[in-house]
Design a protein around this motif. Structure first.
Motif, PDB file in Angstrom:
ATOM      1  N   ILE A 126      -4.910   5.675 -15.150  1.00 29.16           N
ATOM      2  CA  ILE A 126      -4.948   4.760 -14.008  1.00 29.16           C
ATOM      3  C   ILE A 126      -3.515   4.524 -13.531  1.00 29.16           C
ATOM      4  O   ILE A 126      -2.573   5.035 -14.143  1.00 29.16           O
ATOM      5  CB  ILE A 126      -5.625   3.418 -14.366  1.00 29.16           C
ATOM      6  CG1 ILE A 126      -4.907   2.786 -15.565  1.00 29.16           C
ATOM      7  CG2 ILE A 126      -7.106   3.609 -14.665  1.00 29.16           C
ATOM      8  CD1 ILE A 126      -5.361   1.384 -15.853  1.00 29.16           C
ATOM      9  N   GLU A 127      -3.351   3.722 -12.481  1.00 25.54           N
ATOM     10  CA  GLU A 127      -2.001   3.541 -11.938  1.00 25.54           C
ATOM     11  C   GLU A 127      -1.023   3.053 -13.002  1.00 25.54           C
ATOM     12  O   GLU A 127       0.124   3.486 -13.056  1.00 25.54           O
ATOM     13  CB  GLU A 127      -2.014   2.557 -10.759  1.00 25.54           C
ATOM     14  CG  GLU A 127      -0.626   2.473 -10.123  1.00 25.54           C
ATOM     15  CD  GLU A 127      -0.440   1.289  -9.174  1.00 25.54           C
ATOM     16  OE1 GLU A 127      -1.378   1.025  -8.420  1.00 25.54           O
ATOM     17  OE2 GLU A 127       0.634   0.680  -9.196  1.00 25.54           O
ATOM     18  N   GLN A 128      -1.494   2.129 -13.866  1.00 24.74           N
ATOM     19  CA  GLN A 128      -0.631   1.600 -14.920  1.00 24.74           C
ATOM     20  C   GLN A 128      -0.119   2.696 -15.842  1.00 24.74           C
ATOM     21  O   GLN A 128       1.023   2.641 -16.310  1.00 24.74           O
ATOM     22  CB  GLN A 128      -1.406   0.568 -15.742  1.00 24.74           C
ATOM     23  CG  GLN A 128      -1.717  -0.707 -14.997  1.00 24.74           C
ATOM     24  CD  GLN A 128      -0.476  -1.539 -14.791  1.00 24.74           C
ATOM     25  OE1 GLN A 128       0.313  -1.736 -15.701  1.00 24.74           O
ATOM     26  NE2 GLN A 128      -0.278  -2.013 -13.574  1.00 24.74           N
ATOM     27  N   THR A 129      -0.961   3.670 -16.134  1.00 27.03           N
ATOM     28  CA  THR A 129      -0.552   4.766 -17.026  1.00 27.03           C
ATOM     29  C   THR A 129       0.621   5.511 -16.403  1.00 27.03           C
ATOM     30  O   THR A 129       1.621   5.795 -17.054  1.00 27.03           O
ATOM     31  CB  THR A 129      -1.721   5.758 -17.224  1.00 27.03           C
ATOM     32  OG1 THR A 129      -2.911   5.026 -17.478  1.00 27.03           O
ATOM     33  CG2 THR A 129      -1.438   6.701 -18.371  1.00 27.03           C
ATOM     34  N   ARG A 130       0.459   5.826 -15.104  1.00 24.92           N
ATOM     35  CA  ARG A 130       1.529   6.535 -14.405  1.00 24.92           C
ATOM     36  C   ARG A 130       2.777   5.677 -14.318  1.00 24.92           C
ATOM     37  O   ARG A 130       3.883   6.143 -14.565  1.00 24.92           O
ATOM     38  CB  ARG A 130       1.070   6.917 -12.996  1.00 24.92           C
ATOM     39  CG  ARG A 130       0.353   8.253 -12.932  1.00 24.92           C
ATOM     40  CD  ARG A 130       0.099   8.650 -11.495  1.00 24.92           C
ATOM     41  NE  ARG A 130      -0.884   7.763 -10.890  1.00 24.92           N
ATOM     42  CZ  ARG A 130      -2.187   7.997 -10.903  1.00 24.92           C
ATOM     43  NH1 ARG A 130      -2.644   9.095 -11.468  1.00 24.92           N
ATOM     44  NH2 ARG A 130      -3.038   7.147 -10.370  1.00 24.92           N
ATOM     45  N   ARG A 131       2.607   4.390 -14.006  1.00 21.47           N
ATOM     46  CA  ARG A 131       3.742   3.490 -13.858  1.00 21.47           C
ATOM     47  C   ARG A 131       4.534   3.398 -15.167  1.00 21.47           C
ATOM     48  O   ARG A 131       5.746   3.541 -15.194  1.00 21.47           O
ATOM     49  CB  ARG A 131       3.255   2.090 -13.450  1.00 21.47           C
ATOM     50  CG  ARG A 131       4.351   1.040 -13.380  1.00 21.47           C
ATOM     51  CD  ARG A 131       3.784  -0.332 -13.029  1.00 21.47           C
ATOM     52  NE  ARG A 131       3.446  -0.452 -11.616  1.00 21.47           N
ATOM     53  CZ  ARG A 131       4.283  -0.939 -10.694  1.00 21.47           C
ATOM     54  NH1 ARG A 131       5.476  -1.353 -11.046  1.00 21.47           N
ATOM     55  NH2 ARG A 131       3.927  -1.009  -9.437  1.00 21.47           N
ATOM     56  N   HIS A 132       3.805   3.183 -16.253  1.00 16.24           N
ATOM     57  CA  HIS A 132       4.495   2.990 -17.531  1.00 16.24           C
ATOM     58  C   HIS A 132       5.156   4.273 -18.026  1.00 16.24           C
ATOM     59  O   HIS A 132       6.252   4.244 -18.574  1.00 16.24           O
ATOM     60  CB  HIS A 132       3.528   2.428 -18.573  1.00 16.24           C
ATOM     61  CG  HIS A 132       3.094   1.032 -18.250  1.00 16.24           C
ATOM     62  ND1 HIS A 132       1.839   0.552 -18.531  1.00 16.24           N
ATOM     63  CD2 HIS A 132       3.749   0.011 -17.645  1.00 16.24           C
ATOM     64  CE1 HIS A 132       1.748  -0.697 -18.107  1.00 16.24           C
ATOM     65  NE2 HIS A 132       2.877  -1.050 -17.568  1.00 16.24           N
TER      66      HIS A 132
END
Lengths: 439, 312
Positions: A126-132
């Motif tokens: 999800i977006e969080q995975t990419r962000r982190h």
């Protein structure tokens, strides 16, 4: 916690992932299964379980230390935990998943050797995975673990694991380089592949998480190239009763990179004065050589005017010196960053005034591309800006030196830390017209 | 391991020295909180390593509850003298006499009363920074504290508005009246502290080692019997903290693992009479260090509440 007489390495890691990916549960599991928890901690856990958890022990309560966190069942700040195995000591930064707390992730991850990004096997990337993952790469963390959690809820299917792995490997080439990346299928709640190998994953050939943390090669994580010594404090005993002390003039600091030897030629910036290392003084005696990240007090051959914020550097691979700067930043304040606004910029032991001259672009977390056009940054935005400082600063590119290529921005008035900055490499190195020791 | 490599204690040491020097470089009037306890003993050695051969460029400050172990006080005084440092002591008694602190009715412990005394000393000497020996592994709320922990003009800690701390760049800026608490041992564990004491061959107060002492049982802990009340012209400092008739006194072989003061430190039964023995005990321990401190047991958020109010 067993102790050992032998030198033992310290590994710093942080955990990140989305809300409810099970970060705190994973840390709780590591502590619990490695027997690093004490009876009164378990007792306090059990007590709070009776009150709030309907009788089930909640491992997340171990790291969620503040009252608001326990009440809301979320982690709102970086929590640090410490545990040891016979092989290594660990410092864990548990960094929260909420998008508005990206600043805490940057805080927790900036000093880490390794980042663990948790992915919920049911939800996938999800977006969080990419962000982190992006932030970990941007911060130059050498080692990455993608822990695909809640595998029990997808029946331990290898296909699901592989699907998520493929998706992450698709975007990894867009990021700055990790030294190594490891994918591990786990269930933090049940302890599969955390400390002990899981019997549910015969198809997984790698080590459980803890075994990986104990063995990943970190000895080369410190930068031993290009000597850099930011001056923190000038040591002048001024003791009239002792002649050797009366003349003592030491330059104290922590070596930010490289190795220094007695007798070596160095340059003192910004004055570009060449001199020689006369002595490397420490409380435990004089050293012939010292290396990053040791804290030492250097005595120079010549009596040069030198003060906090100056830098002593090796003569090869000189740093840049400029007042027009180009950097990636993570914005951390609820008040937006705007071009034209003045801030304090702290880098190493030096603080100067700086003005944001241009907002170049913002990272789109869906595509990880830099998009031009924004006029301001909001909290947790990551992007590229240009700055002008009131006087030139001495620096390296962040990718070659995490300590001399980084800065923070401080808001004038409130003194709040509002941004973490990573400098692009200088376009040219200092061109010293050496003064061979003035004065 | 290559020769260009630090072990975990050397790493923690260089990190702490860097922080000490940042304090000296950034603040006008810093102080170092020195109680004579094991953590602040490590702080002093780190200060020596950071600043020698020059003088340690800050005075030592200690807040006394009036219930201290005498061994601790004499150790504190002699160590400060040895290092040629200026030692400032402020007491809860003085603060009560001046009306700066008021004991809660029925409360025996003076733990909370240290807060106004500390804040008073900070104001009196215009300190803009106080270095303390707190560690993040001690307690859950401490686990979230920064190295440079900002306090507003009321001395309060706001855990939700902490300054992000990135790399080794510490934002030390404060406005007049505000101050900073700095904790160089943040990343140290109890084990690290004892291993460092061993490596550096540091002296510690004798109460850390096994000795015979009269104790009584209260709140699930062995509490030391306070010194006798001799000067009857003054009120008993230990009123309420003396054993009651149903609390029989026992002579035990005990030591302290962590020191608060005499009425809030649980003694542990232990034969450990050397640093090596203590390290062995810490390694085998099944309860945390603060498990023996009554002041933390009040509620799950006990430490958080005290810290918000300006505790160390």
């Amino acid at each position: 916690m067993p102790h050992t007489q032998h030198p033992i390495e310290l590994l710093r890691f942080n955990t990140c992932g989305s809300v409810d990916d099970g970060k705190s549960t994973l840390i709780g599991r590591l502590l619990y299964d490695s027997k690093s928890l004490m009876e009164d901690q378990v007792e306090a856990l059990e007590k709070s379980a009776d009150i709030t958890g309907g009788g089930q022990i909640n491992l997340a309560n171990l790291t969620d230390g503040l009252r608001a966190e326990r009440e809301q069942g979320i982690t709102i700040d970086v929590a640090y935990r410490y545990f040891a195995t016979p092989k290594r000591k660990f410092i864990v930064a548990d960094t929260p998943g909420h998008v508005q707390y990206t600043r805490n992730m940057v805080t927790g991850a900036s000093t880490a050797n390794l980042s663990i990004v948790l992915v919920d096997a049911r939800q996938g990337v999800i977006e969080q995975t990419r962000r982190h993952t992006f932030i970990a790469a941007m911060l130059g963390i050498p080692h990455l673990v993608i822990a695909i959690n809640k595998m029990d809820l997808v029946d331990w299917k290898q296909e699901r694991f592989q699907e998520i792995r493929d998706e992450i490997e698709d975007f990894l080439p867009k990021l700055d380089v990790f030294r190594d990346v490891k994918f591990i299928p786990i269930s933090a709640l049940n302890g599969d592949n955390v400390v002990d190998a899981s019997k549910h994953t015969p198809w997984y050939e790698g080590p459980p998480l803890l075994a990986h943390l104990e063995s990943v090669h970190i000895a080369s994580d410190w930068n031993l190239n290009a000597f850099r010594f930011p001056v923190q404090w000038v040591n002048r005993p001024n003791d009239p009763t002792d002649q050797t002390l009366h003349d003592f003039r030491g330059i104290s600091g922590q070596i930010a990179s490289g190795i220094i030897r007695k007798g070596q030629q160095v340059a003192v910036l910004p004055g570009c004065i060449k001199t020689t290392i006369k002595d490397i003084w420490t409380y435990d005696g004089s050293l012939n050589e010292a290396f990053c990240p040791q804290s030492v007090t250097i005595c120079l051959e010549h009596d040069i005017d030198i003060s906090r914020g100056d830098m002593i550097v090796g003569l090869e691979q000189l740093p840049g010196m400029a007042s027009d700067l180009h950097a990636r930043i993570c914005w951390m304040s609820i008040r937006p960053l705007q071009a034209g606004k003045k801030y304090f910029l702290k880098y190493g032991p030096q603080t100067v005034q700086a003005v944001v001259t241009q907002v170049e672009g913002r990272i789109n977390m869906e595509t990880l591309d830099l998009e031009a056009g924004p006029t301001e940054f909001r909290a947790n935005d990551i992007g590229v800006i240009r700055l002008k400082t009131a006087k030139p600063i001495i620096y390296d590119g962040y990718t070659t030196n995490r300590l001399t290529g980084s800065f923070i921005l401080i808001e004038q008035g409130t003194n709040a830390t509002v941004a973490a900055g990573m400098l692009f490499p200088p376009t040219e190195a200092v061109k010293p017209e050496y003064t061979d020791f003035a004065i | 391991m290559s020769s260009y490599h630090l072990d975990h204690l050397q790493y923690l040491e260089t990190e702490a020295i860097h922080i000490m020097r940042e304090v000296a470089g950034e603040f006008e009037r810093p102080a170092l909180l020195f109680s004579g306890g094991k953590d602040s003993i490590c702080l002093l050695r780190l200060a020596e390593k950071a600043f020698r051969p020059a003088d340690i460029p800050m005075p030592f400050l200690n807040v006394e509850t009036g219930h201290e172990f005498p061994e601790l006080i004499s150790f504190r005084d002699s160590r400060a003298k040895e290092l040629g440092a200026k030692l400032i002591v402020r007491t809860v008694d003085e603060a009560i006499a001046k009306g700066h602190a008021t004991p809660a009715p029925g409360e025996i412990s003076r733990n909370k009363l240290q807060i106004p005394v500390l804040l008073g000393a900070i104001e009196e000497f215009q300190f803009d920074c106080a270095i303390g020996g707190a560690r993040r592994d001690e307690e859950k709320a401490r686990a979230k504290e920064r190295f440079f922990s900002f306090r507003d003009s009321f001395g309060q800690w706001d855990p939700k508005a902490q300054r992000p701390e990135i790399w080794n760049l510490y934002n030390a800026r404060v406005n007049p009246g505000e101050n900073m608490r700095v904790f160089p041992l943040s990343n140290w564990t109890e084990m690290d502290v004892w291993q460092y004491i061993k490596r550096e061959q540091l002296a510690v107060p004798t109460i850390y080692f096994s000795h015979e002492r009269e104790c009584f049982r209260r709140g699930g802990q062995w509490i030391p019997v306070p010194p006798p009340h001799t000067d009857l012209t003054k009120p008993d400092l230990y009123a309420g903290a003396r054993p009651k008739p149903n609390e029989p006194i026992k002579k035990l072989v005990v030591r302290v693992r962590t020191i608060a003061d005499m009425i809030s430190t649980g003694m542990m039964e232990s034969p450990a009479d050397s640093i090596d023995d203590i390290i062995g005990e810490v390694a085998a321990a099944r309860v945390t260090e603060r498990g023996s401190r009554a002041d933390d047991k009040a509620s799950e958020a006990a430490m958080e509440d005290r810290k918000k109010a300006g505790y160390f």
